[in-house]
Motif scaffolding. Structure first.
Motif, PDB file in Angstrom:
ATOM      1  N   LEU A   1       1.570 -47.339  39.043  1.00  0.00           N
ATOM      2  CA  LEU A   1       2.903 -47.159  39.626  1.00  0.00           C
ATOM      3  C   LEU A   1       2.799 -46.540  41.015  1.00  0.00           C
ATOM      4  CD1 LEU A   1       5.055 -45.868  36.645  1.00  0.00           C
ATOM      5  CD2 LEU A   1       5.345 -47.989  37.904  1.00  0.00           C
ATOM      6  N   PHE A   2       1.929 -45.545  41.144  1.00  0.00           N
ATOM      7  CA  PHE A   2       1.752 -44.890  42.434  1.00  0.00           C
ATOM      8  C   PHE A   2       1.228 -45.870  43.469  1.00  0.00           C
ATOM      9  CE2 PHE A   2      -0.944 -42.742  45.519  1.00  0.00           C
ATOM     10  CZ  PHE A   2      -0.028 -41.867  46.072  1.00  0.00           C
ATOM     11  N   ILE A   3       0.212 -46.650  43.104  1.00  0.00           N
ATOM     12  CA  ILE A   3      -0.394 -47.593  44.052  1.00  0.00           C
ATOM     13  C   ILE A   3       0.611 -48.664  44.464  1.00  0.00           C
ATOM     14  CG2 ILE A   3      -2.149 -49.402  44.297  1.00  0.00           C
ATOM     15  CD1 ILE A   3      -3.257 -46.561  44.502  1.00  0.00           C
ATOM     16  N   VAL A   4       1.362 -49.202  43.521  1.00  0.00           N
ATOM     17  CA  VAL A   4       2.355 -50.227  43.854  1.00  0.00           C
ATOM     18  C   VAL A   4       3.435 -49.634  44.752  1.00  0.00           C
ATOM     19  CG1 VAL A   4       4.166 -51.720  42.896  1.00  0.00           C
ATOM     20  CG2 VAL A   4       1.924 -51.651  41.821  1.00  0.00           C
ATOM     21  N   SER A   5       3.923 -48.445  44.434  1.00  0.00           N
ATOM     22  CA  SER A   5       4.957 -47.796  45.247  1.00  0.00           C
ATOM     23  C   SER A   5       4.459 -47.522  46.657  1.00  0.00           C
ATOM     24  CB  SER A   5       5.406 -46.485  44.607  1.00  0.00           C
ATOM     25  OG  SER A   5       6.000 -46.717  43.370  1.00  0.00           O
ATOM     26  N   ARG A   6       3.283 -46.965  46.761  1.00  0.00           N
ATOM     27  CA  ARG A   6       2.729 -46.617  48.072  1.00  0.00           C
ATOM     28  C   ARG A   6       2.431 -47.867  48.902  1.00  0.00           C
ATOM     29  NH1 ARG A   6       3.193 -43.888  52.120  1.00  0.00           N
ATOM     30  NH2 ARG A   6       1.332 -43.129  53.110  1.00  0.00           N
ATOM     31  N   SER A   7       1.898 -48.890  48.251  1.00  0.00           N
ATOM     32  CA  SER A   7       1.610 -50.144  48.955  1.00  0.00           C
ATOM     33  C   SER A   7       2.881 -50.775  49.487  1.00  0.00           C
ATOM     34  CB  SER A   7       0.904 -51.125  48.019  1.00  0.00           C
ATOM     35  OG  SER A   7      -0.317 -50.610  47.583  1.00  0.00           O
ATOM     36  N   THR A   8       3.934 -50.724  48.700  1.00  0.00           N
ATOM     37  CA  THR A   8       5.223 -51.272  49.130  1.00  0.00           C
ATOM     38  C   THR A   8       5.755 -50.502  50.328  1.00  0.00           C
ATOM     39  OG1 THR A   8       5.686 -51.939  46.849  1.00  0.00           O
ATOM     40  CG2 THR A   8       7.553 -51.863  48.356  1.00  0.00           C
TER      41      THR A   8
ATOM     42  N   VAL B   1      10.602 -48.890  40.018  1.00  0.00           N
ATOM     43  CA  VAL B   1       9.375 -49.672  40.248  1.00  0.00           C
ATOM     44  C   VAL B   1       8.817 -50.128  38.903  1.00  0.00           C
ATOM     45  CG1 VAL B   1       7.015 -49.589  41.119  1.00  0.00           C
ATOM     46  CG2 VAL B   1       8.864 -48.530  42.435  1.00  0.00           C
ATOM     47  N   LYS B   2       8.828 -49.238  37.932  1.00  0.00           N
ATOM     48  CA  LYS B   2       8.311 -49.572  36.606  1.00  0.00           C
ATOM     49  C   LYS B   2       9.136 -50.697  35.974  1.00  0.00           C
ATOM     50  CE  LYS B   2       6.815 -47.402  32.324  1.00  0.00           C
ATOM     51  NZ  LYS B   2       6.637 -46.128  31.622  1.00  0.00           N
ATOM     52  N   LYS B   3      10.447 -50.638  36.120  1.00  0.00           N
ATOM     53  CA  LYS B   3      11.306 -51.702  35.576  1.00  0.00           C
ATOM     54  C   LYS B   3      10.991 -53.043  36.228  1.00  0.00           C
ATOM     55  CE  LYS B   3      15.335 -49.008  34.225  1.00  0.00           C
ATOM     56  NZ  LYS B   3      16.766 -48.734  34.469  1.00  0.00           N
ATOM     57  N   ILE B   4      10.783 -53.044  37.530  1.00  0.00           N
ATOM     58  CA  ILE B   4      10.471 -54.288  38.244  1.00  0.00           C
ATOM     59  C   ILE B   4       9.125 -54.846  37.779  1.00  0.00           C
ATOM     60  CG2 ILE B   4       9.918 -55.268  40.500  1.00  0.00           C
ATOM     61  CD1 ILE B   4      12.027 -53.278  41.656  1.00  0.00           C
TER      62      ILE B   4
ATOM     63  N   GLU C   1       8.090 -42.692  47.955  1.00  0.00           N
ATOM     64  CA  GLU C   1       9.499 -42.583  48.293  1.00  0.00           C
ATOM     65  C   GLU C   1      10.386 -43.434  47.388  1.00  0.00           C
ATOM     66  OE1 GLU C   1      10.346 -42.923  52.462  1.00  0.00           O
ATOM     67  OE2 GLU C   1       8.431 -42.011  52.959  1.00  0.00           O
ATOM     68  N   PHE C   2       9.807 -44.471  46.778  1.00  0.00           N
ATOM     69  CA  PHE C   2      10.597 -45.312  45.882  1.00  0.00           C
ATOM     70  C   PHE C   2      10.711 -44.651  44.519  1.00  0.00           C
ATOM     71  CE2 PHE C   2       8.997 -48.623  48.815  1.00  0.00           C
ATOM     72  CZ  PHE C   2      10.216 -49.146  49.202  1.00  0.00           C
ATOM     73  N   PRO C   3      11.863 -44.832  43.853  1.00  0.00           N
ATOM     74  CA  PRO C   3      12.023 -44.261  42.510  1.00  0.00           C
ATOM     75  C   PRO C   3      11.027 -44.899  41.539  1.00  0.00           C
ATOM     76  CG  PRO C   3      14.119 -45.063  43.371  1.00  0.00           C
ATOM     77  CD  PRO C   3      13.062 -45.503  44.318  1.00  0.00           C
ATOM     78  N   VAL C   4      10.222 -44.083  40.903  1.00  0.00           N
ATOM     79  CA  VAL C   4       9.169 -44.581  40.020  1.00  0.00           C
ATOM     80  C   VAL C   4       9.757 -45.373  38.859  1.00  0.00           C
ATOM     81  CG1 VAL C   4       7.261 -43.887  38.523  1.00  0.00           C
ATOM     82  CG2 VAL C   4       7.634 -42.703  40.674  1.00  0.00           C
ATOM     83  N   GLY C   5      10.870 -44.931  38.324  1.00  0.00           N
ATOM     84  CA  GLY C   5      11.497 -45.634  37.206  1.00  0.00           C
ATOM     85  C   GLY C   5      11.910 -47.047  37.570  1.00  0.00           C
TER      86      GLY C   5
END
Length: 78
Positions: free
Chosen positions: A40-47, A22-25, A16-20
């Protein structure tokens, strides 16, 4: 296919988080040069899962105190 299964499948395949963003962070860390799409997927999903857990537990703490508003203290309890 039941609607619940479709919703659950969509939920697990697209964060649900914008991948771009998340990548910048992630790239704010000077030690990281490249980030794979899997990372990126794992970090986004974990968050997402962490925030859902925090919201649910904070809401439970507020309800126990017979309030409808979640306060910082409720989040600390969670």
């Amino acid at each position: 296919m039941p609607q619940e299964a479709e919703e659950q499948n969509t939920e697990t395949t697209r964060p649900e988080f914008p991948v771009g963003r998340v990548k910048k962070i992630i790239k704010l860390d000077e030690d990281i040069n490249k980030v794979t799409s899997e990372a990126l997927f794992i970090v986004s999903r974990s968050t997402e899962l962490f925030l859902r857990f925090l919201a649910e537990k904070s809401a439970e703490a507020a309800i126990e105190k017979k309030r409808k508003t979640i306060k910082l203290g409720d989040m600390r309890v969670a």
